[in-house]
Each structure stands twice: as C-alpha cells, then as structure tokens.
Motif scaffolding. Structure first.
Motif, PDB file in Angstrom:
ATOM      1  N   GLY A 149       0.804  -1.208   0.000  1.00  0.00           N
ATOM      2  CA  GLY A 149       0.000   0.000   0.000  1.00  0.00           C
ATOM      3  C   GLY A 149       0.839   1.261   0.000  1.00  0.00           C
ATOM      4  O   GLY A 149       2.064   1.217  -0.145  1.00  0.00           O
ATOM      5  N   PHE A 150       0.179   2.379   0.192  1.00  0.00           N
ATOM      6  CA  PHE A 150       0.844   3.690   0.204  1.00  0.00           C
ATOM      7  C   PHE A 150       1.961   3.722   1.244  1.00  0.00           C
ATOM      8  O   PHE A 150       3.070   4.183   0.972  1.00  0.00           O
ATOM      9  N   ASP A 151       1.673   3.233   2.458  1.00  0.00           N
ATOM     10  CA  ASP A 151       2.689   3.227   3.521  1.00  0.00           C
ATOM     11  C   ASP A 151       3.896   2.378   3.143  1.00  0.00           C
ATOM     12  O   ASP A 151       5.031   2.701   3.518  1.00  0.00           O
ATOM     13  N   ALA A 301      -3.458  -3.290  -5.876  1.00  0.00           N
ATOM     14  CA  ALA A 301      -4.729  -2.590  -5.705  1.00  0.00           C
ATOM     15  C   ALA A 301      -4.706  -1.654  -4.508  1.00  0.00           C
ATOM     16  O   ALA A 301      -5.230  -0.530  -4.577  1.00  0.00           O
ATOM     17  N   GLU A 302      -4.088  -2.105  -3.404  1.00  0.00           N
ATOM     18  CA  GLU A 302      -4.066  -1.274  -2.195  1.00  0.00           C
ATOM     19  C   GLU A 302      -3.374   0.062  -2.466  1.00  0.00           C
ATOM     20  O   GLU A 302      -3.862   1.125  -2.053  1.00  0.00           O
ATOM     21  N   PHE A 324       1.472   7.964   8.483  1.00  0.00           N
ATOM     22  CA  PHE A 324       2.327   6.870   8.035  1.00  0.00           C
ATOM     23  C   PHE A 324       2.357   5.830   9.146  1.00  0.00           C
ATOM     24  O   PHE A 324       2.887   6.072  10.223  1.00  0.00           O
ATOM     25  N   ARG A 325       1.709   4.700   8.898  1.00  0.00           N
ATOM     26  CA  ARG A 325       1.615   3.620   9.873  1.00  0.00           C
ATOM     27  C   ARG A 325       1.155   4.137  11.239  1.00  0.00           C
ATOM     28  O   ARG A 325       1.738   3.809  12.280  1.00  0.00           O
ATOM     29  N   GLY A 326       0.124   4.965  11.187  1.00  0.00           N
ATOM     30  CA  GLY A 326      -0.480   5.486  12.410  1.00  0.00           C
ATOM     31  C   GLY A 326       0.129   6.770  12.921  1.00  0.00           C
ATOM     32  O   GLY A 326      -0.444   7.421  13.812  1.00  0.00           O
TER      33      GLY A 326
END
Length: 405
Positions: A149-151, A301-302, A324-326
């Motif tokens: 994903g983006f992160d 897809a993510e 970013f990751r929370g």
C-alpha cells in the motif's frame, strides 16, 4: 473477468503476431531486392505494424552501457544494491576513482516501468552515483509476499535511503513526490542520519486542489468504491501473482491514451508511412518511444486505491491529515533536507503550483535551502526528459545537489 478477457484476447492474438513476424522475416531476408518495390514495402510495413500491436509486461532494458564523465566514456553496469518482493534498488555502477554525490531516483509506480526515466538517469549519471527504485510488476509477485500500500511505498523510500547511508540525495519524479515528502518528514522527525541531504520534487501532485487538471477531475468524479468496483481485477492463474488484486497496467494505459487518442493514431499512421517509405530512422524513433510506452506493469490494488483516495480525493498531505503507519506526517519536521521543486509551464497532468506548494508545507527550512524552478515551454515529460531538461532543468538540479553535498 476484466483481466481474464484481456489475457484471452492477448493469447488469441499471439499466433497472428507470430505469423506476421515470420512473414516479415521472409520478405526482408529472402527478397532484399524487392525492398525497392512499393507494394513489398507496404506489405512489410503492414506486417511490422501487426507484429508490434499489443502490449508487453516485462521491463525493457535500460540499455545504458556507457556515459561521458568529464572527457572520457565510462562503462556502466547494473547491480542490485537491495531488493524486496516489490522493488529492486538498482545501482548504475561506474568504474571511476572520483567520488560523486549519491542520488536515489524515485520512479513512479503508475503503470509503466521505471525505464521510462532512462533519459533522466542517463543525464544524472554524468555527475552522480545513481540508484533507482526499479518497481516489479505486481502480477509477478506472489500473494504469499503480502500486500503493498501507500505506507509500504514510503517505507521503501526510507529503507533504500538507509541502505545508501547519510548524505544521499533524492530525486522524485511525478507521482512519488507525495511519498518522498512524507518519507523525508518521517526521517526528519526521527533525526534519521540517512535523511536525504537534498530532495528534488519534479512535477508531482503535492496539492491537486491547485489548478486541477483533467486527470485530477477524473479522480474526483467518482467515489473510491467506484474505482475499486470497476478498475480493480485479479491476476489470472497463469502468472506468479495469481489472484492478487491489481489495477492492471493495460487499463491505466488505455486511460492515458484516451486523453490524446488522435495524437497516438497520427503517430502510428506516420510510423507506417515511414516504414513503407523506407525512412527507417524516423520510424525507429517512434518505435523506441512506443516500445517503452506499451510496456506496462500492474499496480497493487491497495497502493492504487489509497493513492487515488488520499492524494487526489482527500488531499491528506496538504491538509495536515496524512499518516504513516499510524503516525502523523509532519513536513514541518524537515529542517536539514534542502528542497528543489520543478514544474513545467505546459504540464497538463500536474499543473503549475501543485508541486511548488511543498515550500509552504516546509516552513522550518531556511530560505537558502529552498528553490523553485518553472521551466517554460515544456509539458509533463519535458520536465525530466528532452533537450530543455538536459540544458536548463538539469544544471539547476545539479547545482542544488552540489551545494548540499
């Protein structure tokens, strides 16, 4: 069914293309004297156009064998400096005794391979030790390797910069300008010693609310559920990444081509006439471009859905809401990474102002560590390729790196 229908069509076309290729070889190899005959030339051109029809899904070669360093040509070899299931940190190694600034080129993950930046890399290699994020085709990545994903993209930038170590520079082209700015913010906040010495953001969608382009409008026309329902497909069982959910590269390319279909049709008609007329040099230029343009990769897809939603629909970074990751991404934490932004006057993909807004988001940077360049007379690709890139944009980028190395 979308991907399976495409693959079935490709499989059905394979023998047709093979026959056209065989016929072309017979004509060119067995009857060279007939090449002056207009009918034979037209037939050969038609066979070649049939053979070229369709897309490829394997990365083309960079084909950078040597580069001029000072007054001599120096050999260039490619080596994997690091790798993950989704990317290779590719090093263009030169056998020279002089130490040059290390530059990490962040390539877009947007339906084309990183080789689209070949000319960018070739220019940078004159004065720099160059690395690039060489993204893998998602349809070749097993489901067992997890999602992306983006992160994960941001994490790859951080990981690769840490591999290069302190003092490296980063050049992001187009889409990854957002992820690169986020990575620099996280590294700045952590006082990460590998935080880049300079960061060049070229024609990237930092804030697409500014002078929205046709691409930006299309991204906002539909809710994210529509994109997931209509554009996401599963990789067919015949590939390593079977059943992985992806945004297929052929869908992305179709969307881009639809924006300028008349131009692409004219280019192929002209290519046919050049082949039939015996002007192989002009035809080869068009063939080289479309060999690269028609080489496509699938996006996880993510990553695709999160990019559309977070960057183009919700504008999380400029609104101070990106995480970013929370962890909240805080560009104000960037204090030591010098910033250069570059935009093209005629860019119809990322309009003027969308990248420059990165300066507003980094108030902790001293003015002498910031610079913006608007390149007159170029569109999107002219920012990082072509004569004006080499003669006008690159010297500014080179000086920014030199001043902060």
């Amino acid at each position: 069914m979308l991907y399976q229908a495409y693959q079935t069509h490709s499989d059905l076309m394979a023998p047709v293309k093979a026959l056209a290729r065989l016929a072309l070889e017979v004509l060119d190899g067995s009857f060279p004297a007939f090449n002056e005959n207009i009918l034979i030339r037209n037939l050969s051109a038609a066979y070649e156009m049939i053979d070229r029809a369709g897309l490829t899904h394997a990365r083309p070669p960079y084909a950078i064998k040597a580069v001029a360093v000072g007054d001599e040509m120096v050999a260039v070899t490619e080596e994997e400096a690091a790798s993950t299931p989704f990317a290779v940190l590719l090093h263009f190694k030169k056998d020279i005794s002089v130490q040059q600034p290390r530059v990490l080129v962040i390539a877009p993950l947007s339906g084309h391979f990183a080789t689209l930046l070949r000319s960018t890399v070739l220019t940078l290699l004159r004065d720099h030790d160059v690395y690039i994020t060489d993204w893998r085709n998602a349809r070749d990545v097993s489901l067992a390797d997890g999602g992306f994903g983006f992160d994960d993209y941001v994490a790859h930038i951080i990981q690769f910069l840490e591999h290069l170590g302190p003092g490296a520079h980063v050049v992001a082209v187009c889409q990854p300008c957002v992820q690169t700015l986020a990575a620099a913010a996280i590294m700045g906040e952590d006082d990460n010693p590998a935080a880049p010495a300079s960061m060049t953001l070229m024609a990237g969608p930092i804030d697409t609310r500014i002078s929205p382009t046709k691409v930006n409008d299309l991204a906002k026309e539909k809710p994210i559920a529509w994109f997931e329902r209509n554009l996401i497909a599963r990789v067919p069982l015949c590939f390593k990444g079977a059943r992985r959910r992806v945004y297929p590269g052929f869908v992305q390319l179709s969307a881009f081509m639809a924006m300028n279909m008349d131009r692409h049709i004219r280019a192929h008609v002209e290519m046919f006439h050049n082949l039939a007329g015996g002007d192989r040099e002009k035809a080869s230029q068009a063939k080289a471009f479309y060999d690269e343009y028609f080489a496509v990769l699938d996006l996880p897809a993510e990553f695709y859905l999160e990019t559309v939603q977070w960057v183009f629909q919700e504008h999380l970074l400029p609104l101070g809401q990106m995480k970013f990751r929370g962890r909240k991404v805080n560009p104000k934490a960037i204090r030591r990474t010098a910033l250069l932004t570059v935009e093209g006057e005629r860019d119809d993909i990322c309009s003027v102002g969308q990248t420059m807004t990165a300066h507003d988001l980094t108030p902790s940077l001293k003015p002498f560590r910031k610079r913006h360049h608007l390149q007159p007379g170029v569109g999107h690709y002219g920012v990082f390729s072509g004569k004006k890139w080499e003669g006008q944009v690159y010297p500014i980028l080179r000086n920014m790196i030199l001043q902060n190395d």
